[in-house]
Enzyme design. Sequence first.
Site, PDB file in Angstrom:
ATOM      1  N   LYS A   4       0.834  -1.210   0.000  1.00  0.00           N
ATOM      2  CA  LYS A   4       0.000   0.000   0.000  1.00  0.00           C
ATOM      3  C   LYS A   4       0.870   1.262   0.000  1.00  0.00           C
ATOM      4  O   LYS A   4       0.573   2.227  -0.692  1.00  0.00           O
ATOM      5  CB  LYS A   4      -0.997  -0.001   1.167  1.00  0.00           C
ATOM      6  CG  LYS A   4      -2.124  -1.030   0.948  1.00  0.00           C
ATOM      7  CD  LYS A   4      -3.379  -0.814   1.780  1.00  0.00           C
ATOM      8  CE  LYS A   4      -4.495  -1.746   1.250  1.00  0.00           C
ATOM      9  NZ  LYS A   4      -5.627  -1.929   2.118  1.00  0.00           N
ATOM     10  N   LYS A  32     -10.874  -4.247  -2.778  1.00  0.00           N
ATOM     11  CA  LYS A  32     -11.750  -3.083  -2.897  1.00  0.00           C
ATOM     12  C   LYS A  32     -10.982  -1.885  -3.422  1.00  0.00           C
ATOM     13  O   LYS A  32     -11.463  -1.140  -4.262  1.00  0.00           O
ATOM     14  CB  LYS A  32     -12.340  -2.745  -1.518  1.00  0.00           C
ATOM     15  CG  LYS A  32     -13.329  -3.769  -1.040  1.00  0.00           C
ATOM     16  CD  LYS A  32     -14.010  -3.293   0.234  1.00  0.00           C
ATOM     17  CE  LYS A  32     -13.843  -4.299   1.339  1.00  0.00           C
ATOM     18  NZ  LYS A  32     -12.742  -3.957   2.242  1.00  0.00           N
ATOM     19  N   LYS A  45      -4.530  -9.732  -6.456  1.00  0.00           N
ATOM     20  CA  LYS A  45      -5.632 -10.150  -5.586  1.00  0.00           C
ATOM     21  C   LYS A  45      -6.819  -9.217  -5.806  1.00  0.00           C
ATOM     22  O   LYS A  45      -6.638  -8.013  -5.974  1.00  0.00           O
ATOM     23  CB  LYS A  45      -5.150 -10.040  -4.136  1.00  0.00           C
ATOM     24  CG  LYS A  45      -6.224 -10.253  -3.091  1.00  0.00           C
ATOM     25  CD  LYS A  45      -5.708  -9.916  -1.693  1.00  0.00           C
ATOM     26  CE  LYS A  45      -6.090  -8.518  -1.236  1.00  0.00           C
ATOM     27  NZ  LYS A  45      -7.473  -8.338  -0.803  1.00  0.00           N
TER      28      LYS A  45
HETATM   29  P1  ATP Z   1      -8.807  -3.188   0.707  1.00  0.00           P
HETATM   30  O1  ATP Z   1      -8.341  -3.175  -0.718  1.00  0.00           O
HETATM   31  O2  ATP Z   1      -9.428  -1.894   1.122  1.00  0.00           O
HETATM   32  O3  ATP Z   1      -7.765  -3.693   1.669  1.00  0.00           O
HETATM   33  P2  ATP Z   1      -9.990  -5.804   0.649  1.00  0.00           P
HETATM   34  O4  ATP Z   1     -10.773  -6.199  -0.541  1.00  0.00           O
HETATM   35  O5  ATP Z   1      -8.613  -6.344   0.795  1.00  0.00           O
HETATM   36  O6  ATP Z   1     -10.026  -4.222   0.736  1.00  0.00           O
HETATM   37  P3  ATP Z   1     -10.494  -6.090   3.475  1.00  0.00           P
HETATM   38  O7  ATP Z   1     -11.599  -5.308   4.134  1.00  0.00           O
HETATM   39  O8  ATP Z   1      -9.097  -5.607   3.652  1.00  0.00           O
HETATM   40  O9  ATP Z   1     -10.859  -6.212   1.920  1.00  0.00           O
HETATM   41  O10 ATP Z   1     -10.594  -7.597   3.963  1.00  0.00           O
HETATM   42  C1  ATP Z   1     -11.806  -8.207   4.407  1.00  0.00           C
HETATM   43  C2  ATP Z   1     -11.644  -9.721   4.436  1.00  0.00           C
HETATM   44  O11 ATP Z   1     -11.663 -10.229   3.098  1.00  0.00           O
HETATM   45  C3  ATP Z   1     -10.322 -10.182   5.042  1.00  0.00           C
HETATM   46  O12 ATP Z   1     -10.564 -11.341   5.803  1.00  0.00           O
HETATM   47  C4  ATP Z   1      -9.469 -10.518   3.841  1.00  0.00           C
HETATM   48  O13 ATP Z   1      -8.488 -11.488   4.129  1.00  0.00           O
HETATM   49  C5  ATP Z   1     -10.521 -11.053   2.879  1.00  0.00           C
HETATM   50  N1  ATP Z   1     -10.124 -10.878   1.481  1.00  0.00           N
HETATM   51  C6  ATP Z   1      -9.863  -9.700   0.873  1.00  0.00           C
HETATM   52  N2  ATP Z   1      -9.566  -9.881  -0.429  1.00  0.00           N
HETATM   53  C7  ATP Z   1      -9.641 -11.222  -0.655  1.00  0.00           C
HETATM   54  C8  ATP Z   1      -9.430 -12.050  -1.802  1.00  0.00           C
HETATM   55  N3  ATP Z   1      -9.113 -11.518  -2.977  1.00  0.00           N
HETATM   56  N4  ATP Z   1      -9.599 -13.387  -1.679  1.00  0.00           N
HETATM   57  C9  ATP Z   1      -9.950 -13.936  -0.486  1.00  0.00           C
HETATM   58  N5  ATP Z   1     -10.147 -13.210   0.642  1.00  0.00           N
HETATM   59  C10 ATP Z   1     -10.005 -11.869   0.575  1.00  0.00           C
HETATM   60 MG    MG Z   2      -7.396  -5.643   2.401  1.00  0.00          MG
END
Ligand code: ATP
Ligand code: MG
Length: 324
Positions: free
Chosen positions: A111, A194, A191
Amino acid sequence: MSRIFSGIQPSGELHIGNYLGAVKNWAELQRSYESFFCIVDYHAITIPYEPEDLRARTREMMVSLLAAGLDPSTSTIFVQSMVPEHTELAWIFNSVTPLGELERQTQYKDKASRMESVPAGILNYPILQAADILLYRADLVPVGEDQVQHLELSREIARRWNARFGAEFFPEPQAKLTPARRIMGLDGSAKMSKSMGNTVGLLEPPDSVWEKLRPAVTDPARVRRTDPGTPEVCNIYHLHKAFSDAATVDHVAVQCRSAGWGCIDCKKVLLESMLRELDPIRERARDLQAHPERIAEILAAGADRCRVMARETMTAVKTIMGLL
Ligand code: ATP
Ligand code: MG
């Protein structure tokens, strides 16, 4: 009974990666564990955002979590900033966390590398995460694979605090993963996240899901319709494993290896499987969106419950640490 805690940031819409890697598991685990699920808005303010958007996304996240099957009659679902003890315990953990461990975290490096000026909150993020979990003395944390390193650090923080103050007070929380522990974005390069804008939303309408699925990257060996492929290297196959039944998954693999299907055929079948699971979720979300007062009630009740437990933990922690 073991206690589980997990969180999700209101940094965008809940996507199928969050759902398959974490939230679907939460809905299952809440039947057997005392469960706490948190919308972690203090984590989400570590990246640039608009206040009105954050408010809307926090409510929308709550709708998505309930639509995905979280049950407020058995689980405590709440918003982090409504329970001030999260940041209070985080400050305390700041004093036992080695800077080097924070700098080693992959998510921080990733990040921070995309930012011109890096706020300290991005570095200290795993300290707040440790506080989120340990405030409720949870020992199990259902998350996706990207959070495994942060959880190692949570254990280290618990161990260091316990050792420093000679108390076996905090448990060492363990990660609990699903088979779909890391869903890739549809361009196949990173990956699904969001903050990366490469997501398929859990509540996205079917035509919009198809618009994203149709051009999605598949096995690069399948240049022509007649070129056979290797399902294991294809993101679409991995999504089949998450959404389709076992017979369909086997059939997909055979059709890919023999070039029986083109990738578009394969994606059409995937869309069907996805909609079978996502249609009812989308419908439940529509009902919930029509009752914002119900969402507010659930959040208030969750925060009330957490505040009582959080205060108990902080009283014990302060007593042990010699704080008045
Ligand atoms: P950001 O980009 O803002 O970090 P994010 O999509 O990574 O958002 P988080 O809120 O950080 O989402 O994570 C929420 C949950 O979803 C966590 O348990 C994380 O491990 C899981 N997670 C996030 N992205 C993935 C993915 N691509 N595959 C499986 N699990 C995921
Ligand atoms: Mg995340």
